[in-house]
Design a protein around this motif. Structure first.
Motif, PDB file in Angstrom:
ATOM      1  N   LYS A 134      -5.425  13.105  -3.860  1.00 25.71           N
ATOM      2  CA  LYS A 134      -6.124  12.456  -2.593  1.00 25.71           C
ATOM      3  C   LYS A 134      -6.795  11.033  -2.837  1.00 25.71           C
ATOM      4  O   LYS A 134      -6.853  10.877  -1.961  1.00 25.71           O
ATOM      5  CB  LYS A 134      -6.752  13.484  -2.907  1.00 25.71           C
ATOM      6  CG  LYS A 134      -6.824  15.799  -2.135  1.00 25.71           C
ATOM      7  CD  LYS A 134      -7.552  15.937  -1.659  1.00 25.71           C
ATOM      8  CE  LYS A 134      -9.348  16.174  -2.862  1.00 25.71           C
ATOM      9  NZ  LYS A 134      -9.756  17.799  -3.410  1.00 25.71           N
ATOM     10  N   THR A 135      -6.696  10.806  -3.931  1.00 24.51           N
ATOM     11  CA  THR A 135      -8.120   9.589  -3.788  1.00 24.51           C
ATOM     12  C   THR A 135      -7.887   8.542  -3.334  1.00 24.51           C
ATOM     13  O   THR A 135      -6.275   8.112  -3.516  1.00 24.51           O
ATOM     14  CB  THR A 135      -8.114   9.275  -5.454  1.00 24.51           C
ATOM     15  OG1 THR A 135      -9.390   8.417  -5.752  1.00 24.51           O
ATOM     16  CG2 THR A 135      -6.991   8.686  -6.685  1.00 24.51           C
ATOM     17  N   ASP A 136      -8.779   7.644  -2.974  1.00 24.65           N
ATOM     18  CA  ASP A 136      -8.552   6.636  -2.377  1.00 24.65           C
ATOM     19  C   ASP A 136      -8.421   5.156  -3.239  1.00 24.65           C
ATOM     20  O   ASP A 136      -8.769   4.190  -2.709  1.00 24.65           O
ATOM     21  CB  ASP A 136      -8.448   6.349  -0.914  1.00 24.65           C
ATOM     22  CG  ASP A 136     -10.199   6.150  -1.152  1.00 24.65           C
ATOM     23  OD1 ASP A 136     -11.087   6.558  -1.686  1.00 24.65           O
ATOM     24  OD2 ASP A 136     -10.719   6.449   0.171  1.00 24.65           O
ATOM     25  N   ALA A 137      -9.044   5.660  -4.309  1.00 24.54           N
ATOM     26  CA  ALA A 137      -9.421   4.470  -5.395  1.00 24.54           C
ATOM     27  C   ALA A 137      -7.753   3.922  -5.489  1.00 24.54           C
ATOM     28  O   ALA A 137      -6.411   3.781  -5.540  1.00 24.54           O
ATOM     29  CB  ALA A 137      -9.276   5.187  -6.040  1.00 24.54           C
ATOM     30  N   ASP A 138      -7.892   2.435  -6.172  1.00 18.92           N
ATOM     31  CA  ASP A 138      -6.577   1.567  -6.343  1.00 18.92           C
ATOM     32  C   ASP A 138      -6.275   1.587  -7.559  1.00 18.92           C
ATOM     33  O   ASP A 138      -5.202   1.853  -8.137  1.00 18.92           O
ATOM     34  CB  ASP A 138      -7.269   0.107  -6.264  1.00 18.92           C
ATOM     35  CG  ASP A 138      -8.065   0.148  -4.419  1.00 18.92           C
ATOM     36  OD1 ASP A 138      -7.046   0.219  -4.254  1.00 18.92           O
ATOM     37  OD2 ASP A 138      -9.043  -0.990  -4.926  1.00 18.92           O
TER      38      ASP A 138
END
Ligand code: 13P
Ligand code: SF4
Length: 366
Positions: free
Chosen positions: A90-94
């Motif tokens: 789910k994460t939108d971190a890079d």
């Protein structure tokens, strides 16, 4: 050569006023287990890691077995293997820094191939993941044609690439029953944990073929340990991880994944409880449940304990160690993980019952 973070290779950071300002709000979360003098050692790393997370748009995924200062002070998401896989998806971190073991970092990379996934110590392995290879699975498939392959997430990407559907300890029974139904087979290959396989077999009519892998932490617990704990602590509630041998589970009041155990404590607030699993779990669950008394037998996972704050900081500073997986393997390994994540989870626990498990075979390593 020792890895960064081993005592010999780094000098401690200073506990400055700025560090104090940045971390004071976190100390109450862990004060029960971390004395102030020790906190002064951790706090500078916590401040530096949290700054770099913001700067680099990164997250730290922390497994339930991480030590309290990692779990509570730098982990953005904490949980069991299934929850961490779902968070990775789910994460939108890079950047994802996996505060856990290597197979967990591989799972994150498989789910997020476009992201940078870092593991702070490459030696953070797992006895289960090391017990079987992709080639072993190919041989088993030849021996049991038509039987779907269910593998525990505690496996390498190569093994997942040979798998029909993955499972974790929180969904193993459901996944086995789903696989038997979907692939139209009365037999399922369930790899590589022989104890989890037997514990699952006790809860389903599906015939299970397994492998001789084991978790080096959970296989050390014995039924006698539980009897001694009960004798010394009358009325204690015993919760066990399903990677323990079946005779240990038979003596327990409840069996479930790391998060299953944690939820049990939260929901039931037992007066006295013992978690038959890795040591750090009790610290983390105790911090959230101050009224519960924890009896603490201690088996440490040496792999999980390789992950430390200095090594996490080093990962952020140097972008080491990046998890790289062949794109072809990623493509093949993704399907069984996606299938698992898509399954609705309705049974969170594995309660004891007395039916002897039918386990067709335990293969030795080919
Ligand atoms: P959980 O999926 O219950 O967190 O167990 C995983 C495990 O074995 C961690 O080493
Ligand atoms: Fe592997 Fe067991 Fe350690 Fe989990 S606790 S990482 S299963 S060796």
């Amino acid at each position: 050569m020792p890895a960064f973070g081993d005592e010999k290779t780094h000098t401690a950071l200073a506990y400055t006023d700025e560090v104090r300002r940045k971390t004071d709000y976190l100390y109450p979360k862990v004060a029960q287990f971390i004395p102030e003098i020790e906190w002064r050692v951790h706090a500078p790393y916590i401040a530096a890691i949290n700054d770099l997370k913001r700067e680099k748009n990164a997250v730290v995924l922390a497994h339930n077995y991480m030590t309290p200062e990692i779990f509570n002070c730098v982990g953005d998401f904490a949980g069991d293997s299934l929850q961490l896989a779902k968070e990775a998806a789910k994460t939108d971190a890079d950047i994802i820094v996996q505060a856990g073991v290597h197979f967990m970092a591989e799972t994150s990379k498989i789910l997020c191939p476009e992201k940078t996934v870092l593991i702070p110590d490459l030696r953070a392995g797992c006895s289960l993941a090391a017990s079987i290879t992709g080639a072993d699975v190919r041989l088993l498939k030849q021996k049991y044609p038509g039987a779907p392959v269910v593998t525990y997430v505690n496996t390498t990407a190569d093994v997942k690439a040979e798998t029909d559907i993955c499972c974790t300890s929180s969904n193993a029974v459901e996944v086995v029953e789903y696989a038997a139904r979907e692939w139209g087979s009365d037999t399922v290959l369930f790899l590589p944990d022989q104890y989890l396989a037997k514990n699952v077999a006790a809860m389903t009519d599906v015939k299970i073929v397994t492998w001789a892998g084991a978790c080096e932490v959970h296989e050390r617990f014995t039924a006698e340990d539980i009897c001694e704990i009960r004798e010394g602590n009358p009325g204690v509630i015993v919760l066990a991880h399903p990677e323990c041998p079946p005779d240990v589970l038979a003596e327990a009041d409840f069996a479930g994944s790391t998060s299953g155990m944690s939820n049990f404590v939260k929901e039931n607030q037992p007066k006295n409880v013992v978690l038959i699993t890795e040591c750090s779990m009790s610290d983390n669950v105790a911090l959230e449940n101050p009224k519960v008394n924890f009896v603490r037998p201690c088996n440490l996972c040496p792999h999980m304990k390789r992950i430390t704050l200095p090594k996490i900081l080093h990962s952020f500073q140097t972008m080491e160690h990046e998890v790289i997986i062949d794109p072809e393997i990623i493509a093949k390994a993704r399907l069984p993980i996606d299938r698992m994540i898509a399954l609705p989870l309705t049974r969170q626990s594995m309660y004891n019952h007395q039916r002897p498990p039918e386990v067709a075979a335990i293969e030795s390593r080919v």
